[in-house]
Write an enzyme that holds these catalytic residues in place. Structure first.
Site, PDB file in Angstrom:
ATOM      1  N   GLU A  11       0.837  -1.214   0.000  1.00 46.26           N
ATOM      2  CA  GLU A  11       0.000   0.000   0.000  1.00 46.26           C
ATOM      3  C   GLU A  11       0.874   1.268   0.000  1.00 46.26           C
ATOM      4  O   GLU A  11       0.553   2.256  -0.651  1.00 46.26           O
ATOM      5  CB  GLU A  11      -0.944  -0.017   1.209  1.00 46.26           C
ATOM      6  CG  GLU A  11      -2.019  -1.100   1.054  1.00 46.26           C
ATOM      7  CD  GLU A  11      -2.861  -1.263   2.305  1.00 46.26           C
ATOM      8  OE1 GLU A  11      -2.274  -1.574   3.359  1.00 46.26           O
ATOM      9  OE2 GLU A  11      -4.082  -1.071   2.227  1.00 46.26           O
ATOM     10  N   GLU A  57      -3.803  -9.437   3.570  1.00 42.69           N
ATOM     11  CA  GLU A  57      -4.597  -9.142   4.772  1.00 42.69           C
ATOM     12  C   GLU A  57      -5.721 -10.134   4.994  1.00 42.69           C
ATOM     13  O   GLU A  57      -6.037 -10.496   6.135  1.00 42.69           O
ATOM     14  CB  GLU A  57      -5.184  -7.725   4.686  1.00 42.69           C
ATOM     15  CG  GLU A  57      -4.180  -6.605   4.922  1.00 42.69           C
ATOM     16  CD  GLU A  57      -3.433  -6.170   3.672  1.00 42.69           C
ATOM     17  OE1 GLU A  57      -3.435  -6.921   2.666  1.00 42.69           O
ATOM     18  OE2 GLU A  57      -2.843  -5.071   3.694  1.00 42.69           O
TER      19      GLU A  57
HETATM   20  N1  3HC Z   1       4.477  -7.648  11.596  1.00 39.63           N
HETATM   21  C1  3HC Z   1       5.202  -8.052  12.658  1.00 39.63           C
HETATM   22  N2  3HC Z   1       6.079  -9.063  12.621  1.00 39.63           N
HETATM   23  C2  3HC Z   1       6.235  -9.696  11.436  1.00 39.63           C
HETATM   24  C3  3HC Z   1       5.510  -9.326  10.295  1.00 39.63           C
HETATM   25  C4  3HC Z   1       4.597  -8.246  10.396  1.00 39.63           C
HETATM   26  N3  3HC Z   1       3.892  -7.796   9.355  1.00 39.63           N
HETATM   27  N4  3HC Z   1       5.871 -10.139   9.285  1.00 39.63           N
HETATM   28  C5  3HC Z   1       6.793 -10.976   9.785  1.00 39.63           C
HETATM   29  N5  3HC Z   1       7.017 -10.717  11.083  1.00 39.63           N
HETATM   30  C6  3HC Z   1       7.980 -11.366  11.985  1.00 39.63           C
HETATM   31  C7  3HC Z   1       7.686 -12.843  12.182  1.00 39.63           C
HETATM   32  O1  3HC Z   1       6.778 -13.054  13.220  1.00 39.63           O
HETATM   33  C8  3HC Z   1       9.065 -13.370  12.513  1.00 39.63           C
HETATM   34  O2  3HC Z   1       9.313 -13.052  13.864  1.00 39.63           O
HETATM   35  P1  3HC Z   1      10.191 -14.040  14.779  1.00 39.63           P
HETATM   36  O3  3HC Z   1      11.525 -14.131  14.097  1.00 39.63           O
HETATM   37  O4  3HC Z   1      10.203 -13.365  16.094  1.00 39.63           O
HETATM   38  O5  3HC Z   1       9.459 -15.355  14.790  1.00 39.63           O
HETATM   39  C9  3HC Z   1       9.986 -12.510  11.660  1.00 39.63           C
HETATM   40  O6  3HC Z   1       9.229 -11.342  11.341  1.00 39.63           O
HETATM   41  C10 3HC Z   1      10.424 -13.166  10.375  1.00 39.63           C
HETATM   42  O7  3HC Z   1       9.271 -13.652   9.704  1.00 39.63           O
HETATM   43  P2  3HC Z   1       9.240 -15.081   9.016  1.00 39.63           P
HETATM   44  O8  3HC Z   1       9.811 -16.101   9.942  1.00 39.63           O
HETATM   45  O9  3HC Z   1       7.853 -15.286   8.531  1.00 39.63           O
HETATM   46  O10 3HC Z   1      10.265 -14.838   7.827  1.00 39.63           O
HETATM   47  P3  3HC Z   1      10.164 -15.291   6.318  1.00 39.63           P
HETATM   48  O11 3HC Z   1      11.372 -14.754   5.669  1.00 39.63           O
HETATM   49  O12 3HC Z   1       9.856 -16.744   6.231  1.00 39.63           O
HETATM   50  O13 3HC Z   1       8.874 -14.537   5.710  1.00 39.63           O
HETATM   51  C11 3HC Z   1       7.402 -12.694   5.221  1.00 39.63           C
HETATM   52  C12 3HC Z   1       8.834 -13.142   5.618  1.00 39.63           C
HETATM   53  C13 3HC Z   1       7.087 -13.200   3.813  1.00 39.63           C
HETATM   54  C14 3HC Z   1       7.365 -11.217   5.260  1.00 39.63           C
HETATM   55  C15 3HC Z   1       6.379 -13.314   6.209  1.00 39.63           C
HETATM   56  O14 3HC Z   1       6.808 -13.040   7.522  1.00 39.63           O
HETATM   57  C16 3HC Z   1       4.979 -12.774   6.080  1.00 39.63           C
HETATM   58  O15 3HC Z   1       4.232 -13.247   5.258  1.00 39.63           O
HETATM   59  N6  3HC Z   1       4.624 -11.827   6.955  1.00 39.63           N
HETATM   60  C17 3HC Z   1       3.255 -11.309   7.053  1.00 39.63           C
HETATM   61  C18 3HC Z   1       2.951 -10.328   5.956  1.00 39.63           C
HETATM   62  C19 3HC Z   1       1.542  -9.807   6.113  1.00 39.63           C
HETATM   63  O16 3HC Z   1       0.599 -10.526   6.338  1.00 39.63           O
HETATM   64  N7  3HC Z   1       1.400  -8.497   5.966  1.00 39.63           N
HETATM   65  C20 3HC Z   1       0.136  -7.838   6.090  1.00 39.63           C
HETATM   66  C21 3HC Z   1       0.012  -7.265   7.462  1.00 39.63           C
HETATM   67  S1  3HC Z   1      -1.576  -6.576   7.727  1.00 39.63           S
HETATM   68  C22 3HC Z   1      -1.473  -5.030   7.047  1.00 39.63           C
HETATM   69  O17 3HC Z   1      -0.481  -4.686   6.460  1.00 39.63           O
HETATM   70  C23 3HC Z   1      -2.652  -4.156   7.248  1.00 39.63           C
HETATM   71  C24 3HC Z   1      -2.636  -2.977   6.367  1.00 39.63           C
HETATM   72  O18 3HC Z   1      -3.438  -3.187   5.253  1.00 39.63           O
HETATM   73  C25 3HC Z   1      -3.144  -1.763   7.094  1.00 39.63           C
END
Ligand code: 3HC
Length: 687
Positions: A105, A125
């Site tokens: 975004e 999301e």
């Molecule tokens: N917020 C907080 N922590 C996050 C995060 C996020 N968005 N994304 C990842 N993390 C943390 C994980 O919990 C993990 O923490 P840890 O080491 O303490 O366990 C660390 O970051 C590393 O994450 P992964 O182990 O998952 O690492 P990968 O390299 O395998 O994957 C990734 C990275 C593809 C970014 C994956 O973490 C992911 O899919 N994250 C979520 C992305 C997501 O869903 N974003 C949308 C959020 S909602 C939003 O943005 C609302 C908006 O529209 C207003």
């Protein structure tokens, strides 16, 4: 100067980079830093344009999920993005890696987007029970059209850079360094445009069609429909009103129990990866070659997991025929994937070449890890592990795929119990995400670290559990299924029980699942246990009669349900009803009406109670580990967060009161409340 967002200069261009490891999530400090530095660039007379990028592997993974459920701190992400879009100086997004959710975004609010070739972009999301809440539903349709935006946002899957370019989301793909490519764009005099100024390409019928399709597939999930509502707003309302509508839908999803369940389901496997007692100082053993014993359904599937991860595997069988059959099945599985267009003929050959067939234990001498997937009998396991002890090199990890037998007893067949561990795969092993790793009394810490690391390498969700009958997953499954059977004995029909649980959100009901797994499996195990006078085994019932009649489930086109040729759709069967009626009559049970609430409560309360016992016994280290097992191995609805999370969300006091009431009415031993549950309720605590 912000610590998590940096301001640099390249000639007359300000380079603003987010530097908030591990994934550049957009927590409060990052949002404030971005807002301040965009303002600084506006006022910087030596700056004509801005490049926005991320440090490390991510552009940004979006909103900081850990902030959900806490009071929102300003500035809000929409405010930051609006400020970027309003900038009088062009802002180019240099998307260096993942740009997800709020991360994408942010890029959509920029005036031009350059992506690195390995970037991936998406709005996931919906997988967290949300809709994009910082303009994603309003800006993406302006770039990609409403139809594509619906597909991208309601599926939540990321796009690779090239696909994002084809969809109009990315303007250019960088060949080398992405910041250099963004600077080049500016040098060419390109300044981009504001996404808000574009029109949405949408057909009126698109929204009705999307809603109909989602209603069919989303099984009670609220957020996919909210996504469509918001995108419709983008197509029909002025920009700012559409943003306000999106925000309001986002906030209502944010407050929903489904969001809480899905966020729990996101963090729980990451937590499970951190095994208590196995710190980062414990290094896993090297695993470069693997042996699998048994080329049946499980062994073949396990071998595929390793071949798929490019790890060479020796597949051992005792008889040439069984080996041939196993290899043919593996090839057929790959061919089926190819038929769906998801694999090429060359890839099949590469993977088959990684699977080395063998009829000789000596071929396992060099393996770093051996996984036994042979017949489920302690005598057989003892034979195999005795042999492995003789042939395997020192330090090899010796694993068993047993789903019921004691790892400690199996380990006793070797002179190296510290190297023995359980690796319980779920059928079909090459598909199911869960890997229930089981540590015995003697399993060495580095062996535990090794099997958790192997899970990660082969793309599984690993959970470490302790030894008990059925471990975590099947132990709770048995408890839940016993209750499902009891409900039928008392008067419910199998289809009524299945419907109540699929309406709750399960992918399949317990009886349809039993038909899929094969009724013969449980029946044979029960028969063995009865022969051994096991006091814990249930008395024979109508399910045993079905199996005795050769009704093994889907594979014989008749089990609890019947099946038309070539179809997996369960059809209720009068023959089963008659067997159930006969069983009730023989037991002197007068059937009564059972309602849906009772079905759900009895099955769910029983799961929570058994889970609490498992926790208390230390078989699982945390309640969320139990949730991970059920979410990834048993089709538990993700939006309910897993059985333990559900219990907590429902209220442990209500669960306990229900358990006590069922105990008073039914009097059976499994309905005695777990002491841990009683203690937690008394202390007003959660798991
Ligand atoms: N917020 C907080 N922590 C996050 C995060 C996020 N968005 N994304 C990842 N993390 C943390 C994980 O919990 C993990 O923490 P840890 O080491 O303490 O366990 C660390 O970051 C590393 O994450 P992964 O182990 O998952 O690492 P990968 O390299 O395998 O994957 C990734 C990275 C593809 C970014 C994956 O973490 C992911 O899919 N994250 C979520 C992305 C997501 O869903 N974003 C949308 C959020 S909602 C939003 O943005 C609302 C908006 O529209 C207003």
């Amino acid at each position: 100067m912000s610590e998590v967002v940096h301001y640099g200069r390249q000639g007359r261009v300000a380079v603003i980079s987010i530097d908030s490891p591990p994934v550049n999530a957009l927590g409060q400090a990052v949002r404030q830093g971005l807002l301040d530095l965009i303002a600084r660039a506006q006022g910087d007379d030596e700056v004509d344009a801005v490049v926005l990028t991320g440090k490390g592997k991510a552009f940004s993974a979006g909103a900081d999920i850990r902030e959900f459920g806490k009071p929102a701190l300003p500035p809000s992400l929409p405010d930051v993005i609006n400020a970027i879009e309003a900038s009088g100086k062009p802002v180019i997004a240099a998307i260096n890696g993942v740009a997800l959710g709020g991360g994408l975004e942010l890029a959509l609010g920029c005036h031009y987007r350059v992506a690195g070739p390995f970037a991936s972009l998406g709005l996931p999301e919906v997988k967290l029970g949300l809709i994009p809440g910082a303009g994603g539903t309003v800006r993406l349709p302006r770039l990609a059209g409403a139809r594509a935006a619906i597909d991208i946002i309601t599926a939540g899957d990321p796009l690779k850079a090239e696909a994002a370019e084809a969809a109009g989301i990315v303007d250019r793909i960088a060949e080398g360094d992405v910041v250099a490519a963004a600077l080049q764009v500016l040098e060419e005099g390109v300044t981009g445009r504001r996404t808000r100024d574009l029109a949405v390409d949408a057909k009126a019928e698109t929204f009705a069609e999307a809603r109909a399709a989602i209603a069919k597939r989303s099984r009670g999930l609220v957020s996919p429909l909210a996504c469509v509502d918001a995108i419709e707003g983008a197509a029909t309302l002025p920009f700012d009103e559409a943003l306000a509508k999106e925000r309001s839908l986002f906030l209502s999803c944010l407050a929903s129990p489904q969001r809480a369940g899905l966020v729990h389901a996101f963090f729980a496997p990451r937590e499970a990866a951190k095994v208590p007692g196995i710190g980062p100082d414990v290094k896993p053993r090297k695993v470069e070659t693997v042996g699998v014993i048994g080329a049946g359904t499980m062994g073949g599937g396990i071998a595929m997991c390793f071949a798929n991860a490019d790890i060479p595997v020796t597949l051992l069988e005792m008889k040439a025929e069984a080996l041939e059959r196993g290899l043919a099945t593996i090839r057929a599985n790959y061919e089926a994937t190819r038929a769906k267009g998801r694999m090429t003929a060359e890839e099949i050959e590469t993977r088959m070449a990684l699977i080395r067939p063998s009829l000789d234990y000596a071929d396992l001498a060099g393996a770093d890890l051996v996984i036994e997937a042979a017949f489920e009998s302690m005598a057989v396991k003892h034979d195999i592990f005795g042999t492995l002890d003789l042939v395997c090199k020192p330090g090899a990890v010796l694993a068993t795929n047993t789903s019921t037998l004691s790892i400690d007893e199996i380990a006793a067949a070797t002179g190296r119990p510290q190297d023995v561990v359980g690796m319980h795969f779920f059928s079909p092993a090459n598909v199911m995400k869960l890997l229930e790793n089981v540590r015995g009394k003697a399993t060495a810490p580095d062996v535990q670290a090794t099997v958790m690391e192997v899970a990660r390498r082969i793309g599984k969700v690993g959970v470490m559990v302790g030894v008990c009958y059925g471990f975590v997953g099947n132990r709770i499954l048995h408890a839940r299924n016993r209750e499902a059977i009891a409900l039928v004995n008392e008067g419910a029909s199998p289809q009524q029980v299945d419907k109540a649980l699929t309406d709750f959100g399960f992918a399949m009901g317990p009886f349809a699942t039993s038909d899929l797994a094969g009724l013969d499996v449980g029946w044979r195990i029960r028969e063995e246990r009865r022969k051994a006078n096991d006091p814990e085994v249930d008395a024979p019932n109508w399910l045993d009669t079905l199996a005795e009649k050769g009704r093994f489930g889907q594979k014989t086109r008749a089990g609890i349900y019947r099946y038309e040729a070539g179809s997996r759709a369960p059809i209720p069967d009068a023959e089963t009803d008659a067997l159930i009626a006969a069983y009730r009559a023989a037991q002197g049970i007068a059937p009564r009406a059972v309602d849906e609430t009772e079905i759900v409560e009895r099955c769910m309360f029983m799961m929570v109670n058994e889970g609490a016992r498992i926790l208390e016994e230390g078989i699982a280290a945390r309640a969320s580990d139990i949730d991970v097992v059920w979410l990834n191995g048993y089709g538990f609805p993700a939006f309910r967060g897993g059985p333990m999370f559900w219990g907590q969300q429902h209220g442990l006091d209500r669960v306990l009161a229900g358990i006590d009431a069922f105990h008073a009415r039914l009097g059976t031993k499994p309905w005695q409340a777990a002491p841990l549950l009683r203690r937690l309720v008394a202390e007003g605590r959660g798991f």
